[in-house]
Design a protein around this motif. Structure first.
Motif, PDB file in Angstrom:
ATOM      1  N   LYS A 119      70.439  48.399 -15.367  1.00 48.68           N
ATOM      2  CA  LYS A 119      69.770  48.924 -16.568  1.00 48.68           C
ATOM      3  C   LYS A 119      68.861  47.862 -17.158  1.00 48.68           C
ATOM      4  N   GLU A 120      67.691  48.283 -17.617  1.00 50.17           N
ATOM      5  CA  GLU A 120      66.806  47.326 -18.290  1.00 50.17           C
ATOM      6  C   GLU A 120      65.860  48.074 -19.233  1.00 50.17           C
ATOM      7  N   ALA A 121      65.183  47.320 -20.083  1.00 46.63           N
ATOM      8  CA  ALA A 121      64.243  47.925 -21.035  1.00 46.63           C
ATOM      9  C   ALA A 121      63.113  48.610 -20.277  1.00 46.63           C
ATOM     10  N   PRO A 122      62.620  49.751 -20.808  1.00 46.37           N
ATOM     11  CA  PRO A 122      61.541  50.462 -20.104  1.00 46.37           C
ATOM     12  C   PRO A 122      60.299  49.596 -19.878  1.00 46.37           C
ATOM     13  N   ILE A 123      60.050  48.603 -20.729  1.00 44.32           N
ATOM     14  CA  ILE A 123      58.855  47.781 -20.587  1.00 44.32           C
ATOM     15  C   ILE A 123      59.022  46.705 -19.501  1.00 44.32           C
ATOM     16  N   ALA A 124      60.261  46.490 -19.034  1.00 43.87           N
ATOM     17  CA  ALA A 124      60.528  45.396 -18.096  1.00 43.87           C
ATOM     18  C   ALA A 124      59.662  45.414 -16.830  1.00 43.87           C
ATOM     19  N   PRO A 125      59.508  46.575 -16.144  1.00 40.81           N
ATOM     20  CA  PRO A 125      58.670  46.555 -14.929  1.00 40.81           C
ATOM     21  C   PRO A 125      57.220  46.176 -15.247  1.00 40.81           C
ATOM     22  N   LYS A 126      56.742  46.610 -16.406  1.00 38.78           N
ATOM     23  CA  LYS A 126      55.358  46.266 -16.767  1.00 38.78           C
ATOM     24  C   LYS A 126      55.235  44.776 -17.081  1.00 38.78           C
ATOM     25  N   TYR A 127      56.260  44.222 -17.711  1.00 37.01           N
ATOM     26  CA  TYR A 127      56.251  42.783 -17.970  1.00 37.01           C
ATOM     27  C   TYR A 127      56.167  42.005 -16.661  1.00 37.01           C
ATOM     28  N   ARG A 128      56.999  42.371 -15.688  1.00 38.95           N
ATOM     29  CA  ARG A 128      56.996  41.668 -14.400  1.00 38.95           C
ATOM     30  C   ARG A 128      55.629  41.758 -13.728  1.00 38.95           C
ATOM     31  N   MET A 129      55.067  42.967 -13.804  1.00 38.21           N
ATOM     32  CA  MET A 129      53.777  43.209 -13.190  1.00 38.21           C
ATOM     33  C   MET A 129      52.705  42.360 -13.860  1.00 38.21           C
ATOM     34  N   LEU A 130      52.704  42.331 -15.188  1.00 36.91           N
ATOM     35  CA  LEU A 130      51.686  41.579 -15.922  1.00 36.91           C
ATOM     36  C   LEU A 130      51.789  40.084 -15.640  1.00 36.91           C
ATOM     37  N   ARG A 131      52.991  39.600 -15.631  1.00 39.88           N
ATOM     38  CA  ARG A 131      53.203  38.174 -15.399  1.00 39.88           C
ATOM     39  C   ARG A 131      52.667  37.769 -14.015  1.00 39.88           C
ATOM     40  N   TYR A 132      53.042  38.559 -13.002  1.00 40.49           N
ATOM     41  CA  TYR A 132      52.594  38.259 -11.648  1.00 40.49           C
ATOM     42  C   TYR A 132      51.075  38.393 -11.544  1.00 40.49           C
ATOM     43  N   ALA A 133      50.546  39.445 -12.147  1.00 41.96           N
ATOM     44  CA  ALA A 133      49.108  39.716 -12.045  1.00 41.96           C
ATOM     45  C   ALA A 133      48.296  38.601 -12.679  1.00 41.96           C
ATOM     46  N   VAL A 134      48.727  38.121 -13.825  1.00 40.18           N
ATOM     47  CA  VAL A 134      48.015  37.050 -14.513  1.00 40.18           C
ATOM     48  C   VAL A 134      47.988  35.793 -13.639  1.00 40.18           C
ATOM     49  N   GLN A 135      49.123  35.459 -13.054  1.00 37.39           N
ATOM     50  CA  GLN A 135      49.179  34.294 -12.163  1.00 37.39           C
ATOM     51  C   GLN A 135      48.246  34.464 -10.969  1.00 37.39           C
ATOM     52  N   LYS A 136      48.372  35.611 -10.309  1.00 29.10           N
ATOM     53  CA  LYS A 136      47.631  35.820  -9.061  1.00 29.10           C
ATOM     54  C   LYS A 136      46.142  35.986  -9.306  1.00 29.10           C
ATOM     55  N   PHE A 137      45.784  36.639 -10.409  1.00 29.31           N
ATOM     56  CA  PHE A 137      44.360  36.846 -10.672  1.00 29.31           C
ATOM     57  C   PHE A 137      43.676  35.509 -10.941  1.00 29.31           C
ATOM     58  N   LEU A 138      44.321  34.662 -11.714  1.00 24.46           N
ATOM     59  CA  LEU A 138      43.757  33.323 -11.967  1.00 24.46           C
ATOM     60  C   LEU A 138      43.599  32.560 -10.650  1.00 24.46           C
ATOM     61  N   GLU A 139      44.620  32.659  -9.810  1.00 22.83           N
ATOM     62  CA  GLU A 139      44.561  32.005  -8.496  1.00 22.83           C
ATOM     63  C   GLU A 139      43.392  32.563  -7.673  1.00 22.83           C
ATOM     64  N   ARG A 140      43.240  33.894  -7.696  1.00 28.27           N
ATOM     65  CA  ARG A 140      42.193  34.545  -6.900  1.00 28.27           C
ATOM     66  C   ARG A 140      40.796  34.075  -7.313  1.00 28.27           C
ATOM     67  N   ILE A 141      40.588  33.933  -8.631  1.00 28.60           N
ATOM     68  CA  ILE A 141      39.255  33.532  -9.097  1.00 28.60           C
ATOM     69  C   ILE A 141      39.159  32.012  -9.271  1.00 28.60           C
ATOM     70  N   HIS A 142      40.145  31.296  -8.782  1.00 26.62           N
ATOM     71  CA  HIS A 142      40.131  29.826  -8.795  1.00 26.62           C
ATOM     72  C   HIS A 142      39.992  29.280 -10.217  1.00 26.62           C
ATOM     73  N   MET A 143      40.797  29.804 -11.104  1.00 28.84           N
ATOM     74  CA  MET A 143      40.774  29.354 -12.488  1.00 28.84           C
ATOM     75  C   MET A 143      42.199  28.985 -12.889  1.00 28.84           C
ATOM     76  N   GLU A 144      42.353  27.876 -13.564  1.00 28.80           N
ATOM     77  CA  GLU A 144      43.702  27.410 -13.873  1.00 28.80           C
ATOM     78  C   GLU A 144      44.107  27.571 -15.327  1.00 28.80           C
ATOM     79  N   ARG A 145      43.121  27.599 -16.208  1.00 26.65           N
ATOM     80  CA  ARG A 145      43.462  27.562 -17.623  1.00 26.65           C
ATOM     81  C   ARG A 145      42.838  28.738 -18.373  1.00 26.65           C
TER      82      ARG A 145
END
Lengths: 554, 554
Positions: B218-244
């Motif tokens: 069981k988890e909060a309904p927002i949990a899957p979106k949180y995981r997705m956002l966290r991963y996406a932010v990391q990977k998108f920055l990596e993809r566009i070669h931006m760190e900060r």
């Protein structure tokens, strides 16, 4: 038999307005003694409607309005276009409806094409007549090749009566015009009639006395694009309920052509020109901008940006950076490169936005396609605007349009010759001093064509490099002979240049295009809704790596 | 039989990198004693590649790399995904390839889906085994419903081994994550294994000793979106070669959640917060912004905008308007509404852009979906940014994420309770004074749900009005009971509100969305590449007009 071909503006998504317009035109056709009136395809609905096609209520209303049209068709046969629910993959089909004395029937249909690349008219052979009707809704310039109709006429030994939709419709970012021409081909395959583009009206032809074959008129290659741009600018402003525009003029060619185009399209009193010099703008370009404004006779302002940019530099370097992660007395230092882009944003994000909002106007984006291809523009700076009218024109087309506006439209030097002659430059730093012949890093006589190969012909570096190795690259991409050896004395320099621009085209420029203003498609292969993109790293194919290795070994 | 399910990050458009990664993972699977290794669908190519799918050289290379994989598969059977040329309408098919001891064969295929809405895994029943392999490349959250596999397992009485692609891929404006989960269903239809989302790794299962059925956590309904956002932010920055990243913080909820999310995803030392008060920003929100920055421990700056905005107002009203079209002594007058938007652009177009460029960072756009729906944002102002992480979250989801970050992730009050409690306000004028409880014109408890009906369920005003007339609108759109009567005492007020927002949604907001930053799809129905739009006037259906007339008569 008298046939009325109706060049009618189709307002996308407004069957109410289109039905009202059709009723008026049916009455006119009856008054003109026509036996039959032919409207364009999708004349009730329009073609590019985004999500509206997925609304059952919209399709239901289209049917209701079609029945209303049928009731109007008393004593005249009316052929018109509509959309209807369909099992196919688009969920909608375009239909050709025949209405007569309250009776409505579908006489032809085809799938609704939304991809912007393949269009063909709905054809209907009138029973017991040597006549084919062709109702089209094809955007210019990707429109259906009407010359194919000549072949059909000749083959079937029948006259063909064709009419295309008129108007402006968009797929969000990419905007298309529909030229609305009526055309007639006689049974021997000759074009005997063509109504002017972008003009509402009715053309009545008596099939008993077909007109004589037309001879094609000669004109400059840029002329169709000029007509399209002029109409599009007028209609787009009308569509978004905006009457006036503000244009930042730099003394360079793109903004000068934009200014001349808008003044021609909507009138000098609806255009406000703003020159925004910094310390890097030469007296030459400031003078040329003033001369342009004077030639066009519209309002203009001079808003220097030096003080504002200096304030920002001063403020940002003075503000302390706080927080546990910060070092002691940490501050920002503004580099000259950052300062360059600050100027561009100061012009658009600060000055033009505020002037436009105050004047009840939109401000234009004057980017050309070469710049868009490699992202040579500043986000929220010169890339900003309510519309990019020139964004599907290569730099050489912008020059052609400048000359065409001077010689054919204004018939005087509106765009000063000095603007046509000067080296293209953003004038954002000393390295771009026009008086010293310095300017943009893009060498348009070659890069215009290299970028066109990337963007419009889906060529990739291995294609370019293979033709470079074979010595026929200039022919392959269509630029002037001798440029490649002139610009790039060695293979290494050629490859560095190729990889630099390809990397930008597939990288940073994609990010910028995602946030670029709507643009007019004049090539049929414009950026925007019909140019699928992803932000992915440039990939070197196996063959590219082999070719490169071979060339660098020499 | 030992099966290795490979959760592997697929880099779109980079078969060279993906092949190298696959070779490493095949070696690991062999080391782990696996008889068979299953990779996701399109593991060599990726799914969303824009124009790259139209490059024959790319498909040719995919085939070459597939052969390389086959050579690696000695002593182990490798199933992996690829793309290949096809006659179908997309021109490409996704293939499931089996490689063993240098021999390569296609065991399953399906058309390449690019529309972002329908995905299903490639299935392959192993001959002479009670095992079905399922290789998927479905983006979250539009991903294939894996529960359907449970039914298939039960029906066929076979175990199903499933693995999805991992990574981040985009269609230009809209960005998707792929969760990369491995899952196993036993022949009685029970899920017996599920690897964590967004985690690279290998799961080896011996078919002779299947795991016990899982019980759902069981988890909060927002949990899957949180995981997705966290991963996406990391990977998108990596993809566009931006760190900060640089984040403008106002003391409101959206920027606070963005700040907490980015700090969680990339670390406090990579985030710089900038508070940019004007005369209209209350001590309350300035204090909350400072408290947020302190809680997160990252760098922060305070850059007031009052002086800069005043300079622009002064300069633009002082500059004379010249030209023959101008009246004598014509000048601009800046209205308070124009001044409001100038503040928003001063913050993003002047301050954040320059700070980000100087700090080698991108600055974020913190818009939520309710704002995007009706264009409640300023172009080149608060709408600007390199990425809109929250743009597919409704306002109530932003609040849910704030609470989730505090309680589940940071386990302390990072987003100050004051920010969660305060009335949402842009604070651009006295009319939006938070200390007087005044704020945005959007009443989120109702409008969040109304806008969701427009944007995600394709509801139109006639649907809304019909349910309003029936008295079950709140149930229909999913908002709290009693709000409609509370907010709109009369039908007229209700209709004025409905038409106002619908007009913005289909009008000005479309123009703004065309220029909005890339955004993360968390709903599967995000704006951007998968939300076709056109700039067309709002159309009132026949039924809507009738309903409205009836309601206003009462």
């Amino acid at each position: 038999m008298k046939i009325a071909l109706i060049s009618m503006e189709v307002v996308p998504g407004r069957p109410d307005l289109n039905a009202a317009s059709m009723r008026r035109k049916i009455a006119e056709a009856k008054t003109a003694g026509a036996d039959l009136a032919l409207f364009p395809a999708l004349s009730l609905s329009g073609l590019f409607l985004g999500n509206v096609w997925k609304q059952p209520a919209f399709l239901r209303d289209c049917t209701a309005y079609a029945e209303e049209i049928a009731a109007t068709a008393d004593g005249i046969t009316v052929l018109f276009g509509n959309g209807a629910a369909d099992d196919g993959c688009t969920g909608v089909r375009r239909t050709l409806m025949e209405a007569r004395d309250g009776v409505l029937r579908e006489v032809a249909h085809s799938p609704l094409h939304g991809a912007g690349t393949h269009f063909s008219p709905l054809l209907y052979e009138l029973p017991n007549e040597d006549i084919i009707l062709a109702a089209d809704a094809s955007p210019f310039p990707v429109c259906f090749d009407v010359r194919a109709l000549a072949d059909t006429a000749r083959e079937k030994r029948k006259h063909i009566f064709y009419v295309n939709a008129l108007g402006l419709q968009d797929k969000g970012k990419t905007i298309y015009t529909f030229a609305g021409r009526a055309q007639v081909f006689s049974a021997d395959g000759m074009r005997v009639l063509m109504s002017p583009a972008y003009t509402e009206g009715m053309t009545v032809v008596d099939t008993e006395s077909m007109p004589a074959p037309l001879t094609a008129a000669k004109e400059a290659p840029i002329a169709p694009k000029y007509r399209m741009l002029r109409y599009a600018v007028q209609k787009f402003l009308e569509r978004i309920h905006m009457e006036r525009v503000v244009i930042g003029i730099s003394g360079g060619i793109d903004s000068a052509v934009a200014a001349a185009l808008y003044v021609d399209a909507i009138g000098a009193d609806k255009v406000l020109l703003v020159n925004m010099p910094s310390q890097f703008n030469s007296a030459t370009t400031k003078g040329l901008a003033a001369q342009l404004a004077e030639n066009l006779g519209c309002r203009h302002m001079i808003v220097p940006i030096e003080e504002s940019v200096a304030h920002t530099v001063q403020q940002l370097t003075a503000v302390p950076i706080m927080g546990t992660a910060a070092q002691a007395a940490e501050h920002l230092t503004i580099s000259s490169f950052v300062r360059e882009n600050m100027q561009a944003r100061d012009r658009s994000g600060r000055v033009l936005s505020a002037v436009a909002a105050t004047w009840g106007a939109g401000f234009t984006c004057n980017a050309n396609k070469a710049e868009s291809t490699v992202g040579y523009a500043t986000l929220y700076g010169d890339q900003a605007g309510f519309l990019s009218a020139l964004a599907d024109l290569w730099k050489h087309e912008v020059y052609a349009l400048a000359r065409y506006l001077n010689t054919e439209i204004y018939k005087r030097e509106v765009v000063p010759q000095g603007i046509i002659d000067i080296v293209p430059s953003a004038e954002l730093s000393d390295a771009q001093n026009v008086d010293e012949g310095k300017g943009d890093p893009i060498r348009y006589p070659y890069h215009d064509y290299l970028f066109r190969a990337f963007a419009e012909e889906n060529r990739i570096p291995e294609d370019i490099l293979a033709h470079y190795a074979d010595g026929d690259l200039e022919e392959y991409i269509g630029c002037a002979a001798g440029l490649v050896a002139d610009y790039f004395p060695t293979a290494e320099e050629f490859i560095v240049d190729l990889e630099r621009w390809w990397g930008l085209y597939t990288g940073m420029a994609v990010a910028k295009r995602i946030q670029s203003p709507p643009l007019l498609s004049t090539s049929g292969r414009a950026y925007g809704s019909d140019h699928p993109e992803s932000q992915i790293d440039a990939y070197e194919t196996i063959r590219y790596r082999a070719l490169k290795k071979q060339l660098l070994k020499k």
